[in-house]
Design a protein around this motif. Structure first.
Motif, short mmCIF file in Angstrom:
data_model
loop_
_atom_site.label_atom_id
_atom_site.label_comp_id
_atom_site.label_asym_id
_atom_site.label_seq_id
_atom_site.Cartn_x
_atom_site.Cartn_y
_atom_site.Cartn_z
N UNK A 151 8.08 -4.24 38.73
CA UNK A 151 8.80 -5.45 38.52
C UNK A 151 9.72 -5.45 37.38
N UNK A 152 9.14 -4.76 36.28
CA UNK A 152 9.91 -4.66 35.10
C UNK A 152 11.29 -4.09 35.49
N UNK A 153 11.39 -3.00 36.20
CA UNK A 153 12.57 -2.23 36.60
C UNK A 153 13.60 -3.45 37.43
N UNK A 154 12.80 -4.10 38.15
CA UNK A 154 13.64 -5.08 39.05
C UNK A 154 14.50 -6.17 38.06
N UNK A 155 13.54 -6.70 37.31
CA UNK A 155 13.73 -7.50 36.03
C UNK A 155 15.21 -6.88 35.24
N UNK A 156 14.81 -5.61 34.84
CA UNK A 156 15.94 -4.79 34.32
C UNK A 156 17.09 -4.75 34.67
N UNK A 157 17.01 -4.48 36.28
CA UNK A 157 18.48 -4.36 36.86
C UNK A 157 19.04 -5.66 36.81
N UNK A 158 18.56 -6.93 37.02
CA UNK A 158 18.89 -8.16 37.05
C UNK A 158 19.57 -8.36 35.40
N UNK A 159 18.65 -7.94 34.76
CA UNK A 159 19.01 -8.09 33.12
C UNK A 159 20.31 -7.27 32.71
N UNK A 160 20.53 -6.03 33.32
CA UNK A 160 21.61 -5.43 33.13
C UNK A 160 23.04 -6.09 33.53
N UNK A 161 22.67 -6.86 34.46
CA UNK A 161 24.07 -7.67 35.03
C UNK A 161 24.18 -8.93 34.27
N UNK A 162 22.91 -9.78 34.06
CA UNK A 162 23.29 -10.86 33.42
C UNK A 162 22.81 -11.13 31.96
N UNK A 163 22.12 -9.77 31.52
CA UNK A 163 21.52 -10.14 30.26
C UNK A 163 22.56 -10.29 29.02
N UNK A 164 23.76 -9.73 29.41
CA UNK A 164 24.58 -9.64 28.13
C UNK A 164 24.97 -11.08 27.88
N UNK A 165 25.01 -11.96 28.44
CA UNK A 165 25.32 -13.55 28.26
C UNK A 165 24.47 -13.85 27.22
N UNK A 166 24.63 -14.91 26.42
CA UNK A 166 23.74 -15.32 25.69
C UNK A 166 23.05 -16.14 26.41
N UNK A 167 21.77 -16.19 26.25
CA UNK A 167 20.72 -17.00 27.57
C UNK A 167 20.65 -16.46 28.62
N UNK A 168 21.32 -15.20 28.83
CA UNK A 168 21.23 -14.59 30.25
C UNK A 168 20.16 -14.34 30.84
N UNK A 169 19.22 -14.05 30.03
CA UNK A 169 17.77 -13.53 30.45
C UNK A 169 16.87 -14.78 31.18
N UNK A 170 17.62 -15.87 30.65
CA UNK A 170 17.03 -17.11 31.34
C UNK A 170 17.47 -17.25 32.78
N UNK A 171 18.69 -16.91 33.04
CA UNK A 171 19.44 -16.70 34.25
C UNK A 171 18.72 -15.59 35.34
N UNK A 172 18.42 -14.80 34.51
CA UNK A 172 17.54 -13.49 35.24
C UNK A 172 16.22 -14.12 35.96
N UNK A 173 15.57 -14.95 35.37
CA UNK A 173 14.27 -15.79 35.60
C UNK A 173 14.71 -16.60 36.89
N UNK A 174 15.84 -17.04 36.84
CA UNK A 174 15.92 -18.17 37.90
C UNK A 174 16.45 -17.08 39.18
N UNK A 175 17.14 -16.03 38.87
CA UNK A 175 17.73 -15.44 40.27
C UNK A 175 16.71 -14.59 40.73
N UNK A 176 15.92 -13.76 40.02
CA UNK A 176 14.64 -13.11 40.17
C UNK A 176 13.84 -14.00 41.22
N UNK A 177 13.31 -15.04 40.59
CA UNK A 177 12.55 -16.18 41.25
C UNK A 177 13.06 -16.61 42.87
#
Ligand code: NA
Ligand code: NA
Lengths: 308, 435, 181
Positions: free
Chosen positions: B77-103
Motif C-alpha cells: 500500500x505504501x508503494x501505491x501511496x508513494x506513486x500517487x504522492x510522487x504525482x501530487x505530493x509536491x503541492x503544498x497539502x498534496x498528501x491530502x489529495x493523495x488520500x482523496x484520490x487513493x481512497x
C-alpha cells in the motif's frame, strides 16, 4: 388490541395490497377491536426471522412462506412439481387440501396458526441468456442457474434439467446475473421477474416448477386466547382475502408475462405435453434423490395424493 | 412521536456525550424502549442483531479489513501511496489529495466505506502526521473520503437500495459516480484551505525531468499494487466472482505479494495481522449488532413514519418537500448507520418519491450521498468513530474539519444531486439506456 | 494480590485466556478466507459447486465479530464519543462521572449478556438450524454469549478500577494498564 403484521413484500406489490386489505377487513369485522399495522419490505426482518418472531409472539402475524429452520420437513412446501398447474394447486393448497394440512399441522407444533393462504404465482426461471432447448427437459443447457440458500430440492431438479447449479444469497443475485456469475435464477415467478430482473432478463421460462404459496399466519397462543367473535373476525378476514386472490393469481401471472413480452423478453410457456414431460422427469428421476428432505412419511403421502 | 421515544433519543444523546462506548449507548437506548414498550421477550431483538451481522454481504468487510491490515504491514500500500504522492505530493497539502484520490481508487475495490477507512487510515494517518498534518484532521479526511467507497461501485448500500425499491442495481451503481467526482473536487479544494497553516514538511523541490523519472520509478514499484483493483474489478465485472469472493482473492493476492514476492511480511507477523484485524472487525460489528436492535425498535415504534407524516402535513410543494426529505434523511443519518437508514427510509419515502415524480435511480444518488454523509455526522457517526480508532486519535480534534467538509462539500453536492437530476441520471442513461 | 502478579495462578490463567482469544481471532479469520477461496477453486478448477461453504464462512466470521469485540473491550478500543473532558475540568467531578459511565456500561453489558444467554437457551431448546448445511445454530449463537460476557467482565474490571481510583488507590489501575501494554 394492536398487532403487527410483517411481510417481505414491496410497497407497490399486489401482495402488499392484499396484506393491507386483510388488516382493513379484520378491523371492520372486529368492530375496530383489532387494529393491524402492516410492516412491508422486511422492515422487521426477513422471512425466517419474522417467522421466528411469530412463534414467540414478538410479532403477532406474518404473511409469507414457511422456513424449514425449525423443521426440515417444511421443504415440502416448495417441493418441485408437487403440483404442476393451478388446478392441482387449488386442490393441494386450499384449506382441506393435503399440502395445507401438512404445513398447518407442522407449524402448529411451533406455536403458529395458519389462517389461510395467499397465492403468489407459479414458479419459473429467468435467464440472462437464451436457452438452446428450453422445452426439452433432457437437454444440456450449458448454463449456470442460481438456487436460494437451502434450496436443496431445486438444486437436484435443475441439475436434472441440464444446468450447473450455484447457490447465491438473494442480496447478491442481481449482481451475479449482471456480471455472469450466474446465467439465470430459479425460484421466482412472473411478478418477481418483472419487479427485480426485467432489465437483464433475455428469456423467461414458465416451468411451473413450484407453486409460490404464502400463508397468513398468527401466533397460536394469541389466536387461541381470543374471544369467539374476534377469532371468527380474524379467520373470516383471512379466508376472504384468500378467496379474492386465488381466482386472479393465474391472470396476474399472465399479465406479468405480458409485461415481460412487451419489454422484449422471450417468454416460454409449455403446452400440456411438454409440461407433463417436465413434471414426470421431476417426479420420476428427481424425487427419489430428494425424498430424504421431507422424510419417508411425507414422501409416501405426497405420492399417494398424486396417485403415484 | 410518543413521549418514550423522545426521552429515549435524549437518553441516547446523553450517554454518547458522557462517553459510554457507542455500542452500549445503542444497547441502553434499545433497553429503555424495550422496557417502556409493550414487547414479548427480548429474543426477537437478539435475532435481529444476529441475522443482520451474519449476512453474507457483510463478510466482504472483514476480508477487506484483512487486505488493509496486510497491505499496511507490507510495503504494497505504501508503494501505491508513494506513486500517487510522487504525482501530487509536491503541492503544498498534496498528501491530502493523495488520500482523496487513493481512497476513491480503493472504493473501486471495496463495497463498504469501513474497509476504506481501515485500509486508508492505517496507511495514511501516520504518514500525514509525519509530514506535519494535524492528526485529527488526517483522521477526519480519511473518514470523510471513505464515504466515496460507498458512492463508487461496487457499493453494498446501492445493492440494498435497488433491492428494496425494485430498481436496476446496475443503474443505481452508476447514479452516484458524478456526485462522487464532485465531492473529490471539493474535498481537494478544502484540503488546501484547511492545511494552509499546518507545519507541513514539503519534499525538496526537484526538476521536471527528475520528477518524471521519480514518477516512473514509483510507478514501477507500485505496479503489483496497481494491478490489485484491476484484478478485483475484473473478477467482479467479468463475472468470475462475487464481491466477497473477490475480497478473498485480494487477501490471498496481498499475502502472496507481501510474504513471498516482496518478503516484507515475516510469517510471525501473520499472527498479529489476524487478531488485530479481528479486533477491528469485532469492534465495528458489535456496534452494528446493537444499532440494528435500536433501529428495529424505532421501526416498531413508528418513529420514521411519524416523521414522514409530519413532512407531508407541512407542504405539497415539490422543492420544499425535496428539501424536507433531505432534512429528514440528514436527521436519520445522524441517529443511524447508512444500512439501517436505507432499510427504514427507502420503503417509507418511495410513495412520496413517486408522487413527486422523481426517478428512483435519481433517488438512489440522493439517498446514497445523504446517508453516506450521515455516517460521518455525529452523534451516530460510525465512520467517524472508526476513523478515530484507526487514526489513533480522539473525536474532538476531528469534529471541526469534518463539519467543514459536511457543510461546504457534502451539503452543496447533496443540493446539486437533489435538484439537478441529470447529474445522477446522465451516466445510467449513457451506459444502460434507461428512461 | 500475589496470584495476579506474574507467575501466579490467576496471572497464568489470564495470559492463557488472552492467548485463546487471539487464537480464535486468527483461526476464524484464516478459516473464512480459506473457505471463500475454496469455493472459487472448487467452482473454477474442480468444476464442483461446493454448497453451504459461504454459510460456514459467515458463521466463522460471527465468532470473529464477538470475540473481536471482546478483545476490543480488553484493549479499551470500543468507539466512544466522549465530550466530557472538554467540559469537565474538576478532577473529582470527572472521577465521579467516569464511575457513572463505567457503571452504566457494566449494567448494560451484563443485561445484554443475559439477553443473548436467554436466546442461546431458546436456540438449544428449539434447535433452529441453518438453511444450507442444516447445522444447529446454537454453535453460532454461543459466540454472542461468550463475546458479550467477556466484554461485561472487562467492563467490570474497568468499573473496579474507577472505584478504587475514586477511593484514592492507583494500584488496580496500574495493574490493568500495565496489562494492556
Ligand atoms: Na465502492
Ligand atoms: Na450519523
Amino acid at each position: 388490541a394492536e398487532w403487527r403484521l410483517s411481510t417481505s413484500y414491496q410497497s407497490d406489490s399486489e401482495a402488499h395490497e392484499g396484506s393491507l386489505r386483510f388488516a382493513e377487513l379484520v378491523k371492520e369485522k372486529s368492530d375496530g377491536r383489532i387494529e393491524i399495522q402492516v410492516f412491508p419490505a422486511n422492515q422487521l426482518g426477513d422471512w425466517t426471522e419474522v417467522y421466528e418472531q411469530v412463534t414467540s409472539g414478538a410479532v403477532q402475524m406474518t404473511m409469507g412462506a414457511v422456513p424449514s429452520t425449525f423443521d426440515a420437513r417444511l421443504a415440502i412446501d416448495s417441493f418441485p412439481y408437487a403440483v404442476a398447474d393451478y388446478e392441482e394447486a387449488a386442490k393441494a393448497y386450499a384449506p382441506g387440501g393435503y399440502m395445507y394440512d401438512i404445513v398447518s399441522s407442522i407449524v402448529a407444533d411451533q406455536g403458529v396458526q395458519v389462517l389461510s393462504t395467499w397465492a403468489l404465482g407459479m414458479g419459473g426461471g429467468a435467464f440472462t441468456k437464451e436457452l438452446p432447448e428450453p422445452t426439452n427437459p433432457d437437454a444440456q443447457q450449458g448454463l449456470k442457474v442460481r438456487v436460494w440458500p437451502g434450496g436443496v430440492t431445486h438444486r437436484a431438479l435443475m441439475e436434472d434439467f441440464g444446468f450447473t447449479v450455484t447457490m447465491i444469497p438473494w442480496d447478491e443475485v442481481y449482481t451475479a446475473l449482471q456480471t455472469g456469475v450466474a446465467d439465470g435464477v430459479i425460484g421466482g415467478n412472473p411478478e418477481l421477474t418483472v419487479t427485480h430482473f426485467m432489465d437483464i432478463t433475455k428469456m423467461y421460462v414458465q416451468y411451473n416448477d413450484h407453486f409460490e404459496n404464502h400463508y397468513i399466519m398468527i401466533n397460536k397462543e394469541l389466536f387461541d386466547g381470543l374471544s369467539e367473535e374476534d377469532k371468527s373476525a380474524v379467520q373470516e378476514a383471512a379466508v376472504e382475502v384468500m378467496n379474492e386472490r386465488f381466482p386472479v393469481a393465474e391472470a396476474s401471472d399472465e399479465a406479468y408475462m405480458q409485461q415481460l413480452r412487451d419489454a422484449g423478453v422471450k417468454v416460454v410457456t409449455f403446452d400440456e405435453d411438454t409440461m407433463q414431460a417436465f413434471a414426470s422427469a421431476a417426479r420420476q428421476d428427481v424425487w427419489p434423490k430428494i425424498k430424504d428432505e421431507i422424510g419417508e412419511e411425507l414422501y409416501a403421502r405426497l405420492k399417494a395424493e398424486l396417485g403415484m | 412521536m410518543s413521549i418514550e421515544v423522545i426521552v429515549d433519543i435524549l437518553l441516547l444523546m446523553g450517554l454518547l456525550i458522557i462517553g459510554v462506548p457507542v455500542p452500549f449507548c445503542f444497547a441502553a437506548a434499545a433497553l429503555f424502549l424495550f422496557l417502556t414498550g409493550d414487547y414479548v421477550g427480548s429474543n426477537f431483538l437478539v435475532a435481529a442483531g444476529f441475522n443482520k451481522t451474519s449476512s453474507i454481504i457483510l463478510l466482504a468487510m472483514p476480508l477487506f479489513i484483512l487486505v488493509g491490515e496486510i497491505m499496511s504491514t507490507g510495503s504494497l500500500a505504501a508503494r501505491l501511496v508513494d506513486f500517487c504522492d510522487s504525482i501530487f505530493g509536491r503541492l503544498k497539502g498534496g498528501l491530502g489529495v493523495v488520500v482523496i484520490v487513493v481512497t476513491a481508487v480503493f472504493g473501486a475495490i471495496s463495497g463498504t466505506a469501513s474497509s476504506a477507512v481501515a485500509a486508508m487510515g492505517t496507511i495514511m494517518v501516520p504518514r500525514l502526521v509525519e509530514r506535519g498534518y494535524d492528526r485529527g484532521y488526517a483522521a477526519a479526511l480519511v473518514a470523510a473520503s471513505s464515504v466515496l467507497a460507498l458512492l463508487i461501485p461496487p457499493s453494498s448500500a446501492q445493492i440494498v437500495y435497488g433491492w428494496i425499491s425494485g430498481t436496476s442495481i446496475a443503474a443505481c451503481f452508476l447514479a452516484p459516480i458524478v456526485p462522487a467526482l464532485l465531492l473529490m473536487g471539493l474535498f481537494s479544494a478544502w484540503n488546501f484551505v484547511m492545511t494552509r497553516n499546518m507545519p507541513i514538511v514539503q519534499p525538496e523541490a526537484v526538476g521536471a525531468r527528475q520528477a518524471i523519472k521519480d514518477i516512473g520509478v514509483k510507478g514501477r514499484r507500485a505496479t503489483l499494487g496497481l494491478v490489485m483493483p484491476f484484478i478485483i474489478l475484473t473478477s467482479i465485472y467479468g463475472g468470475l466472482a462475487t464481491p466477497t469472493e473477490a475480497a478473498a482473492i485480494a487477501v490471498v493476492y496481498a499475502l502472496i505479494v507481501g510474504v513471498i514476492i516482496f518478503r516484507d511480511i515475516p510469517l510471525r507477523e501473520l499472527w498479529r495481522i489476524g487478531y488485530s484485524a479481528g479486533t477491528t472487525v469485532g469492534v465495528v460489528m458489535v456496534l452494528v449488532f446493537f444499532a440494528v436492535m435500536l433501529s428495529r425498535l424505532y421501526t416498531m415504534e413508528n418513529v420514521p413514519q411519524s416523521v414522514v407524516n409530519l413532512l407531508l402535513s407541512i407542504s405539497e410543494n415539490r422543492i420544499v418537500l425535496l428539501l424536507l426529505i433531505n432534512v429528514f434523511l440528514i436527521v436519520l443519518g445522524m441517529i443511524m448507520d447508512d444500512f439501517s437508514g436505507l432499510l427504514l427510509a427507502t420503503p417509507m419515502l418511495l410513495p412520496v418519491i413517486r408522487e413527486l415524480d422523481i426517478h428512483p435511480v435519481h433517488f438512489a444518488a440522493i439517498i446514497g450521498v445523504n446517508l453516506g454523509m450521515g455516517n460521518i455526522t455525529p452523534p451516530t457517526a460510525p465512520l467517524l468513530y472508526f476513523g478515530a480508532r484507526i487514526g489513533k486519535t480522539r473525536l474532538q480534534g476531528m469534529l471541526k474539519p469534518t463539519l467543514i467538509l459536511v457543510l461546504f462539500a457534502y451539503l452543496p453536492v447533496l443540493l446539486l444531486t437533489t435538484f439537478i437530476p441529470d447529474l445522477s441520471l446522465w451516466l445510467p442513461r449513457l451506459v444502460l439506456g434507461i428512461n | 494480590m500475589s496470584e495476579v502478579t506474574p507467575g501466579g495462578v490467576l496471572h497464568k490463567f489470564w495470559v492463557f485466556k488472552l492467548w485463546l482469544q487471539k487464537f480464535v481471532l486468527v483461526a476464524t479469520c484464516a478459516g473464512f478466507t480459506v473457505l471463500v477461496m475454496m469455493e472459487i477453486v472448487f467452482r473454477y478448477f474442480l468444476f464442483l459447486p461446493l454448497h453451504g461453504i459461504e454459510e460456514l464462512a459467515t458463521y466463522l466470521a460471527v465468532w470473529t465479530y464477538f470475540i473481536g469485540g471482546a478483545y476490543g473491550a480488553y484493549e479499551r478500543s470500543h468507539i466512544s464519543a466522549s465530550l466530557l473532558d472538554v467540559f469537565v475540568k474538576n478532577k473529582r467531578v470527572f472521577g465521579v462521572l467516569d464511575l457513572v459511565v463505567k457503571a452504566i456500561t457494566l449494567v448494560v453489558s451484563v443485561w445484554m449478556s443475559v439477553w443473548v444467554l436467554q436466546y442461546l437457551l431458546w436456540s438449544i431448546e428449539r434447535r433452529p438450524h441453518s438453511l444450507e448445511l442444516q447445522m444447529p445454530l446454537y454453535f453460532v449463537h454461543a459466540s454472542m454469549v461468550v463475546g458479550l460476557s467477556l466484554m461485561a467482565f472487562y467492563f467490570f474490571l474497568d468499573f473496579a478500577v474507577a472505584v478504587s481510583r475514586l477511593a484514592g488507590s492507583t494500584r488496580l489501575a496500574e495493574l490493568r494498564e500495565a496489562n494492556i501494554k
